[in-house]
Design a protein around this motif. Structure first.
Motif, PDB file in Angstrom:
ATOM      1  N   ALA A 142       4.379  -3.644 -17.372  1.00  0.00           N
ATOM      2  CA  ALA A 142       3.365  -2.648 -17.729  1.00  0.00           C
ATOM      3  C   ALA A 142       3.409  -1.523 -16.702  1.00  0.00           C
ATOM      4  CB  ALA A 142       1.978  -3.300 -17.765  1.00  0.00           C
ATOM      5  N   ASP A 143       2.523  -0.554 -16.888  1.00  0.00           N
ATOM      6  CA  ASP A 143       2.420   0.526 -15.902  1.00  0.00           C
ATOM      7  C   ASP A 143       1.403   0.174 -14.816  1.00  0.00           C
ATOM      8  OD1 ASP A 143       4.234   2.381 -17.235  1.00  0.00           O
ATOM      9  OD2 ASP A 143       2.667   2.559 -18.759  1.00  0.00           O
ATOM     10  N   LEU A 144       0.348  -0.519 -15.231  1.00  0.00           N
ATOM     11  CA  LEU A 144      -0.707  -0.933 -14.309  1.00  0.00           C
ATOM     12  C   LEU A 144      -1.101  -2.373 -14.630  1.00  0.00           C
ATOM     13  CD1 LEU A 144      -3.016   2.235 -14.502  1.00  0.00           C
ATOM     14  CD2 LEU A 144      -1.339   1.716 -12.712  1.00  0.00           C
ATOM     15  N   PHE A 145      -1.525  -3.109 -13.612  1.00  0.00           N
ATOM     16  CA  PHE A 145      -1.898  -4.509 -13.788  1.00  0.00           C
ATOM     17  C   PHE A 145      -3.227  -4.744 -13.078  1.00  0.00           C
ATOM     18  CE2 PHE A 145      -2.104  -8.919 -12.488  1.00  0.00           C
ATOM     19  CZ  PHE A 145      -1.534  -9.640 -13.527  1.00  0.00           C
ATOM     20  N   ILE A 146      -4.181  -5.375 -13.782  1.00  0.00           N
ATOM     21  CA  ILE A 146      -5.487  -5.684 -13.194  1.00  0.00           C
ATOM     22  C   ILE A 146      -5.815  -7.148 -13.467  1.00  0.00           C
ATOM     23  CG2 ILE A 146      -7.965  -5.181 -13.179  1.00  0.00           C
ATOM     24  CD1 ILE A 146      -7.278  -2.363 -14.178  1.00  0.00           C
ATOM     25  N   PRO A 168       2.768  -1.564  -0.553  1.00  0.00           N
ATOM     26  CA  PRO A 168       2.303  -0.184  -0.337  1.00  0.00           C
ATOM     27  C   PRO A 168       2.146   0.617  -1.632  1.00  0.00           C
ATOM     28  CG  PRO A 168       3.912  -0.751   1.328  1.00  0.00           C
ATOM     29  CD  PRO A 168       3.905  -1.892   0.352  1.00  0.00           C
ATOM     30  N   ASN A 169       3.030   0.356  -2.624  1.00  0.00           N
ATOM     31  CA  ASN A 169       2.931   1.127  -3.868  1.00  0.00           C
ATOM     32  C   ASN A 169       1.757   0.670  -4.734  1.00  0.00           C
ATOM     33  OD1 ASN A 169       4.061  -1.352  -4.658  1.00  0.00           O
ATOM     34  ND2 ASN A 169       5.179  -0.422  -6.359  1.00  0.00           N
ATOM     35  N   GLN A 170       1.004  -0.341  -4.287  1.00  0.00           N
ATOM     36  CA  GLN A 170      -0.174  -0.811  -5.018  1.00  0.00           C
ATOM     37  C   GLN A 170      -1.482  -0.404  -4.328  1.00  0.00           C
ATOM     38  OE1 GLN A 170       0.775  -4.999  -4.810  1.00  0.00           O
ATOM     39  NE2 GLN A 170       1.835  -4.992  -6.781  1.00  0.00           N
ATOM     40  N   GLU A 171      -1.369   0.013  -3.104  1.00  0.00           N
ATOM     41  CA  GLU A 171      -2.564   0.285  -2.301  1.00  0.00           C
ATOM     42  C   GLU A 171      -3.449   1.381  -2.900  1.00  0.00           C
ATOM     43  OE1 GLU A 171      -3.896   1.410   2.293  1.00  0.00           O
ATOM     44  OE2 GLU A 171      -1.771   1.443   1.722  1.00  0.00           O
ATOM     45  N   VAL A 194      -5.182  -6.246   1.831  1.00  0.00           N
ATOM     46  CA  VAL A 194      -3.853  -6.800   1.553  1.00  0.00           C
ATOM     47  C   VAL A 194      -3.964  -8.314   1.422  1.00  0.00           C
ATOM     48  CG1 VAL A 194      -1.511  -7.113   2.410  1.00  0.00           C
ATOM     49  CG2 VAL A 194      -2.688  -4.948   2.789  1.00  0.00           C
ATOM     50  N   MET A 195      -3.411  -8.858   0.355  1.00  0.00           N
ATOM     51  CA  MET A 195      -3.412 -10.306   0.154  1.00  0.00           C
ATOM     52  C   MET A 195      -2.243 -10.659  -0.760  1.00  0.00           C
ATOM     53  SD  MET A 195      -4.993 -13.086   1.053  1.00  0.00           S
ATOM     54  CE  MET A 195      -6.640 -12.548   1.536  1.00  0.00           C
ATOM     55  N   ASP A 204       6.453  -5.390  -9.429  1.00  0.00           N
ATOM     56  CA  ASP A 204       7.083  -4.298  -8.695  1.00  0.00           C
ATOM     57  C   ASP A 204       6.455  -2.955  -9.058  1.00  0.00           C
ATOM     58  OD1 ASP A 204       7.993  -3.952 -11.248  1.00  0.00           O
ATOM     59  OD2 ASP A 204      10.138  -4.124 -10.755  1.00  0.00           O
ATOM     60  N   TYR A 205       5.269  -2.993  -9.631  1.00  0.00           N
ATOM     61  CA  TYR A 205       4.542  -1.772  -9.994  1.00  0.00           C
ATOM     62  C   TYR A 205       3.083  -1.931  -9.562  1.00  0.00           C
ATOM     63  CZ  TYR A 205       3.067  -4.539 -14.094  1.00  0.00           C
ATOM     64  OH  TYR A 205       2.550  -5.507 -14.923  1.00  0.00           O
ATOM     65  N   PRO A 206       2.246  -0.879  -9.643  1.00  0.00           N
ATOM     66  CA  PRO A 206       0.861  -0.964  -9.162  1.00  0.00           C
ATOM     67  C   PRO A 206       0.051  -2.056  -9.856  1.00  0.00           C
ATOM     68  CG  PRO A 206       1.486   1.323  -9.442  1.00  0.00           C
ATOM     69  CD  PRO A 206       2.602   0.504 -10.036  1.00  0.00           C
ATOM     70  N   GLY A 207      -0.384  -3.003  -9.078  1.00  0.00           N
ATOM     71  CA  GLY A 207      -1.201  -4.096  -9.581  1.00  0.00           C
ATOM     72  C   GLY A 207      -2.260  -4.467  -8.562  1.00  0.00           C
ATOM     73  N   VAL A 208      -3.439  -4.851  -9.046  1.00  0.00           N
ATOM     74  CA  VAL A 208      -4.576  -5.160  -8.170  1.00  0.00           C
ATOM     75  C   VAL A 208      -5.294  -6.397  -8.691  1.00  0.00           C
ATOM     76  CG1 VAL A 208      -6.841  -4.357  -7.366  1.00  0.00           C
ATOM     77  CG2 VAL A 208      -4.920  -2.769  -7.441  1.00  0.00           C
ATOM     78  N   LEU A 209      -5.745  -7.236  -7.770  1.00  0.00           N
ATOM     79  CA  LEU A 209      -6.627  -8.350  -8.134  1.00  0.00           C
ATOM     80  C   LEU A 209      -8.033  -7.990  -7.671  1.00  0.00           C
ATOM     81  CD1 LEU A 209      -6.019 -12.145  -7.857  1.00  0.00           C
ATOM     82  CD2 LEU A 209      -8.127 -11.179  -6.922  1.00  0.00           C
TER      83      LEU A 209
END
Length: 247
Positions: A142-146, A168-171, A194-195, A204-209
């Motif tokens: 995907a482009d973004l992951f949540i 860093p590319n997710q920060e 960071v975790m 390998d793309y922007p993702g956040v928990l």
């Protein structure tokens, strides 16, 4: 009539005499009655207004009047993966006031899915409502992951929401989501940290928990099970995505 007036006057005189000359008979009992009344009223106030009695929380207004009205979004051409944590054989953190973690986050993810779809985004849900999916199985393109969670701690006093990223590319994505949540959440902001959670580090793309709160905390548990508050969290995430995509 005169006899009634005379009787009433005698009664008042007797009462006045008693109050004036017999203080030793009533001062101490009266003092303890007043102290007891103060303790009862103070205890009732603390229980009602400090300990967050559920019946009182029902009247809470979860909306944030300081936040601007919801806007129309255009996420056309963006693929967004939503990962409701746990599910199926794994209910996640238990709830005292409502649904456990897997159902709380799925409820929020489902509403968010609809909002994102209405805004033109392609949405991938990593699991169904009662589906068991491994961490490996939650890796999607995907482009973004949540990933949505509402965890628990041994210490019930711990409260608040947190956004987590690994690379860093997710920060920056985490920063935008964290800032948007901060405007609407009623909970303490524990920051963008960071975790190395697998659902994020395997991307390998922007993702956040996002930890939306802690069901081990009485207040967090209660509000996260309220439909209106869940809607506020959906709105906040929509605002965070919009802010990130239009940075």
């Amino acid at each position: 009539m005169d006899s009634i007036k005379k009787g009433f006057k005698k009664l008042l005189d007797a009462a006045g005499y008693f109050l004036k000359y017999k203080k030793h008979l009533y001062i101490k009992p009266l003092f303890f009655i007043i102290i007891a009344l103060i303790i009862v009223l103070a205890s009732a106030y603390i229980y009602k207004n400090v300990l967050h009695e559920p019946e009182d929380l029902i009247t809470m207004d979860f909306s944030n009047d300081d936040v601007e009205e919801e806007m129309d979004y255009d996420f056309s051409g963006t693929t967004i993966a939503l990962d409701p944590g746990h599910g199926g054989d794994d209910p996640g953190a238990p709830s005292k006031y409502g649904e456990d973690e897997d159902h709380v986050v799925y409820s929020i993810a489902s509403e968010l899915e609809q909002e994102l779809t209405d805004a033109g985004a392609k949405v991938i849900m990593t699991r169904g409502k009662d589906e068991t999916v491994s961490l490996d199985g939650r890796k999607v393109e995907a482009d973004l992951f949540i990933s949505l969670h509402s965890d628990a701690f041994d210490d019930p006093a711990i409260s608040g929401f947190t956004t987590y990223y690994t690379y860093p590319n997710q920060e920056e994505f985490g920063q935008h989501l964290n800032a948007a949540l901060d405007k609407r959440s009623l909970l303490y902001n524990r920051g963008n940290q960071v975790m190395e959670y697998q659902v994020v580090w395997q991307l390998d793309y922007p993702g956040v928990l996002i930890e939306l709160g802690y069901l081990s905390n009485e207040f967090d548990d209660y509000i996260l099970n309220q439909e209106d508050y869940q809607g506020e969290m959906v709105t906040a995430i929509m605002e965070g995505i919009h802010s990130y995509l239009n940075r």
